[in-house]
Design an enzyme around this catalytic site. Structure first.
Site, PDB file in Angstrom:
ATOM      1  N   ARG A 143      14.988  28.921 -58.394  1.00  0.00           N
ATOM      2  CA  ARG A 143      16.069  29.121 -57.521  1.00  0.00           C
ATOM      3  C   ARG A 143      16.225  30.875 -57.471  1.00  0.00           C
ATOM      4  O   ARG A 143      16.089  31.356 -58.419  1.00  0.00           O
ATOM      5  CB  ARG A 143      17.419  28.470 -57.812  1.00  0.00           C
ATOM      6  N   THR A 432      13.448  24.767 -44.925  1.00  0.00           N
ATOM      7  CA  THR A 432      13.069  24.341 -46.272  1.00  0.00           C
ATOM      8  C   THR A 432      11.882  23.277 -46.086  1.00  0.00           C
ATOM      9  O   THR A 432      11.518  23.104 -45.150  1.00  0.00           O
ATOM     10  CB  THR A 432      14.401  23.777 -46.738  1.00  0.00           C
ATOM     11  N   THR A 450      12.436  26.749 -50.590  1.00  0.00           N
ATOM     12  CA  THR A 450      12.915  27.247 -49.140  1.00  0.00           C
ATOM     13  C   THR A 450      12.983  28.903 -49.232  1.00  0.00           C
ATOM     14  O   THR A 450      13.056  29.424 -50.225  1.00  0.00           O
ATOM     15  CB  THR A 450      14.167  26.822 -49.136  1.00  0.00           C
ATOM     16  N   ASN A 452      15.598  29.496 -47.159  1.00  0.00           N
ATOM     17  CA  ASN A 452      16.813  28.938 -46.564  1.00  0.00           C
ATOM     18  C   ASN A 452      16.822  28.955 -45.106  1.00  0.00           C
ATOM     19  O   ASN A 452      16.155  27.960 -44.679  1.00  0.00           O
ATOM     20  CB  ASN A 452      18.090  30.012 -47.100  1.00  0.00           C
ATOM     21  N   ASP A 474      23.999  30.764 -49.175  1.00  0.00           N
ATOM     22  CA  ASP A 474      24.644  29.237 -49.971  1.00  0.00           C
ATOM     23  C   ASP A 474      25.756  29.565 -50.958  1.00  0.00           C
ATOM     24  O   ASP A 474      26.350  28.457 -51.320  1.00  0.00           O
ATOM     25  CB  ASP A 474      23.352  28.703 -50.745  1.00  0.00           C
ATOM     26  N   SER A 493      23.114  24.958 -54.531  1.00  0.00           N
ATOM     27  CA  SER A 493      22.000  24.282 -53.648  1.00  0.00           C
ATOM     28  C   SER A 493      22.127  22.713 -53.497  1.00  0.00           C
ATOM     29  O   SER A 493      22.842  22.123 -54.015  1.00  0.00           O
ATOM     30  CB  SER A 493      20.587  24.473 -54.323  1.00  0.00           C
ATOM     31  N   SER A 494      21.191  22.161 -52.444  1.00  0.00           N
ATOM     32  CA  SER A 494      21.299  20.780 -52.329  1.00  0.00           C
ATOM     33  C   SER A 494      19.913  20.249 -52.523  1.00  0.00           C
ATOM     34  O   SER A 494      19.779  18.938 -52.360  1.00  0.00           O
ATOM     35  CB  SER A 494      21.735  20.511 -50.909  1.00  0.00           C
ATOM     36  N   GLY A 515      17.090  20.108 -45.388  1.00  0.00           N
ATOM     37  CA  GLY A 515      18.015  19.720 -44.568  1.00  0.00           C
ATOM     38  C   GLY A 515      19.445  20.349 -44.848  1.00  0.00           C
ATOM     39  O   GLY A 515      20.648  19.695 -44.500  1.00  0.00           O
ATOM     40  N   GLY A 516      19.394  21.405 -45.858  1.00  0.00           N
ATOM     41  CA  GLY A 516      20.725  21.870 -46.307  1.00  0.00           C
ATOM     42  C   GLY A 516      21.480  20.709 -47.071  1.00  0.00           C
ATOM     43  O   GLY A 516      20.725  20.122 -47.530  1.00  0.00           O
TER      44      GLY A 516
HETATM   45  N1  GLU Z   1      19.522  26.778 -49.067  1.00  0.00           N
HETATM   46  C1  GLU Z   1      19.486  25.074 -48.907  1.00  0.00           C
HETATM   47  C2  GLU Z   1      19.645  24.683 -50.427  1.00  0.00           C
HETATM   48  O1  GLU Z   1      19.182  25.302 -51.352  1.00  0.00           O
HETATM   49  C3  GLU Z   1      18.482  24.587 -48.445  1.00  0.00           C
HETATM   50  C4  GLU Z   1      18.211  24.906 -46.907  1.00  0.00           C
HETATM   51  C5  GLU Z   1      17.706  23.763 -46.176  1.00  0.00           C
HETATM   52  O2  GLU Z   1      17.060  22.766 -46.607  1.00  0.00           O
HETATM   53  O3  GLU Z   1      17.658  23.907 -44.985  1.00  0.00           O
HETATM   54  O4  GLU Z   1      20.208  23.458 -50.566  1.00  0.00           O
END
Ligand code: GLU
Length: 615
Positions: A143, A432, A450, A452, A474, A493-494, A515-516
């Site tokens: 990360r 991502t 990603t 982001n 994030d 993160s997700s 997908g965030g």
């Molecule tokens: N930055 C996001 C994360 O680390 C991912 C962004 C995305 O999937 O659009 O969860």
């Protein structure tokens, strides 16, 4: 069709807005180039990815419509599913030449950096979940982290007196130098290959260099995002130098940037990749590339020092583990909330009763209602408790099966929950990328990585052909959040590259998604589709998806029948349709499933340019 028509076309159903910027392109100022003229050699050639063996094509060159068919692939030996066919092929070729799954994964990652540059690459970071044939499980965290000089005063924030919500003044956490975290992808891949690979890192970098030098046809998702990025391409000349056509070509074509179907050569990125090929991770974190990254970031307000890059390290972590219907679920630990939330969600659904869910039927009113309620509960906890440095005991408590029973008891079939907390990460991203590599011996590598937002911070080290991430966005702009800037080294993160094992420990599934915060529920739905409903890999990936979170706004793809949605509204759900039948905001899942007959089923999401190959 005229060339201008091609440039103005919206290439993906449901993304019509993306085309708008180009309609006005001729009114916009001519792009000011950075010191160097574009190094990408212009050659007017158009085409689409075409599989030499089967003739399968990614999209229709005339209309730009993505091909919804033929994304999956099954094989006896190995499968690779990735964000572009070019990258999936790169991984497959490494496997065929005798590389192992980790070598292939690194090859995919570098090839993604070239062919899916809006979503990910060497300027970003992510996570790798691995299972070796002998059953060993590992997880690599690469990360992006905050520069040392970043603290709580990094961005001025304002609070809306009416809603109480905080935001960063001028969106400085989203673009420019202060949006950037120290990239981790190169350290992550170098670490993975050194520790678990069988070939030199240089071999994993070569396919990406070939793509840079020989060129590839830009896919519709990249093409659409180049259209949407126009204003930022104008604002950031180093970014412009990668993707603008040479002047003569721009005049001839009536547009400024490369688009879907254009043969594109990224000779700038070839230079960066060769430094990595020759010097390993030092080629990226030291020397001329370090200088260029610091110069570019600090030109746009960043505070980077050489030691931020020199001291960056990828690390090995214990993944989180849970169980669902007798299967073991292995996924991202902190700094991702993803694995914890997926396991918490599965626990709540199991406590609610998997037989009941099955009886309700896939995507029935009752099924969607229960999923939505569980999502609200889990995302409320996420926003209240989770940050990169949340203590272990709390993370374990969130994944406790007894706690899940309590949460499940709150779900009522005749009313809707109003969650306590609001999720600061309520919006999906479309950026991502996630990919999976698996072989017949049970070696599995699943990676989500990603930069982001699409094209990250828009800052590019001058002359190296890639974008730096905007991962700092994030962090939560609310200074009271556990995930506030300055409180932890990594923003929360997700991303959730996930592996599911059968009861006897044999492999069942590898799955991940972009997908965030929506990553969590996209991966959840694939696990439910395959484990609870017995769907095959590609079938699961193609199901219409829903998403909800602590802001209690149920999003749904419009393939879900209107009468189902009407019944959910009658139950009290606030609903918002995604922009179409296949919306990339609902996730873009790549995975491999081990079928009962022992074959590997690669699945790739038709919502973007993804493709699986197998042999
Ligand atoms: N930055 C996001 C994360 O680390 C991912 C962004 C995305 O999937 O659009 O969860």
């Amino acid at each position: 069709m005229s060339k201008k028509d091609i440039s103005r076309r919206s290439f993906l159903k449901g993304t019509a807005a993306a085309g708008a910027s180009l309609a006005a392109a001729s009114l916009l100022p001519r792009i000011t180039m950075a010191e160097d003229e574009p190094t990408s050699e212009f050659k007017w050639e158009r085409g689409v990815f075409t599989d030499e063996e089967t003739g399968w094509q990614l999209c229709d060159l005339e209309t730009g419509e993505l091909n919804l068919e033929g994304r999956g692939a099954n094989g006896a030996n190995a499968a690779v599913a990735a964000g572009t066919p070019w990258a999936a092929k790169a991984g497959l070729d490494v496997l065929k030449k005798g590389g192992n799954a980790v070598d292939a994964a690194a090859a995919v990652a570098f090839a993604i950096s070239v062919t899916e540059p809006q979503a990910s690459g060497i300027g970003g970071g992510g996570f790798m979940t691995m299972r070796a044939a002998d059953g060993t499980i590992n997880f690599i965290n690469f990360r992006e982290c905050a520069p040392e000089l970043c603290d709580q005063s990094f961005w001025p924030v304002v609070q809306d007196p009416e809603t109480g919500r905080y935001s960063v003044v001028g969106g400085a956490n989203g673009k420019g130098g202060r949006a950037i975290g120290v990239p981790g992808t190169v350290a992550g891949m170098a670490y993975a290959v050194e520790k678990f690979g069988s070939l030199p890192l240089a071999d994993a970098v070569q396919p990406a260099i070939d793509l840079c030098e020989n060129g590839f046809y830009i896919g519709p998702t990249t093409g659409v995002s180049l259209e949407s990025a126009y204003t930022n391409i104008v604002a950031y000349p180093e970014f412009a130098s990668i993707y603008t056509l040479p002047e003569e070509a721009a005049d001839e074509l009536g547009r400024f940037t490369y688009f879907t179907g254009d043969l594109f050569k990224n000779t700038q990125q070839a230079k960066a990749l060769k430094l990595i090929q020759e010097q390993g991770r030092d080629g990226f974190y030291k020397g001329e590339l370090q200088d260029a990254m610091i110069k570019a970031s600090n030109k746009y307000g960043g505070v980077f020092q050489p030691k931020d890059f020199e001291e960056y390290e990828a690390d090995l972590r214990e993944p989180v583990q849970g169980t669902f219907m007798g299967k073991t679920v292995i996924s991202s630990p902190l700094p991702s909330s993803g694995g914890t939330c997926i396991i918490q969600l599965l626990n709540v659904l199991e406590a609610f009763g998997v037989d009941k869910l099955k009886e309700y039927g896939h995507n029935s009113v009752e099924y969607i209602h229960v999923l939505s309620e569980a999502m609200k509960l889990v995302y409320s906890d996420r926003s209240k408790y989770l940050a990169a440095n949340t203590e272990d005991a709390l993370v374990k408590a969130l994944m406790d099966k007894e706690y899940a029973k309590y949460l499940a008891s709150l779900i009522k079939m005749d009313s809707c929950l109003t969650p306590e907390a609001h999720d600061p990460f309520q919006y999906e991203h479309q950026d991502t990328t996630s990919f999976a590599v698996a072989d017949k011996d049970g070696n599995i590598v699943c990676v989500t990585f990603t930069i982001n937002g699409y094209f990250g911070s828009y800052v590019a080290p001058d002359g190296y052909g890639f974008l730096l991430n905007n991962e700092m966005a994030d962090y939560d702009s609310n200074p009271n959040s556990p995930n506030a800037i300055g409180k932890a080294k990594y923003p929360l993160s997700s991303m959730s590259p996930t592996i599911v094992l059968n009861e006897d420990g044999s492999p069942f599934l590898a799955i991940g998604s972009p997908g965030g915060a929506t990553i969590i529920v996209a991966v959840l739905q694939i696990i439910l589709d395959t484990v609870l409903f017995g769907m095959d890999m590609q079938e699961a990936v193609e199901q219409p998806r829903i998403a909800d979170n602590a802001s209690a706004n149920l999003r749904y793809e419009t393939r879900i029948p209107q009468e189902t949605i009407d019944a959910l509204v009658a139950l009290g759900h606030k609903v918002t349709p995604y922009s179409g039948d296949w919306d990339r905001s609902s996730g873009s899942c790549q995975g491999v499933l081990y079928a009962a007959d022992g074959t590997l089923h690669g699945g790739a999401d038709p919502r973007r340019d993804n493709k699986a190959f197998a042999f």
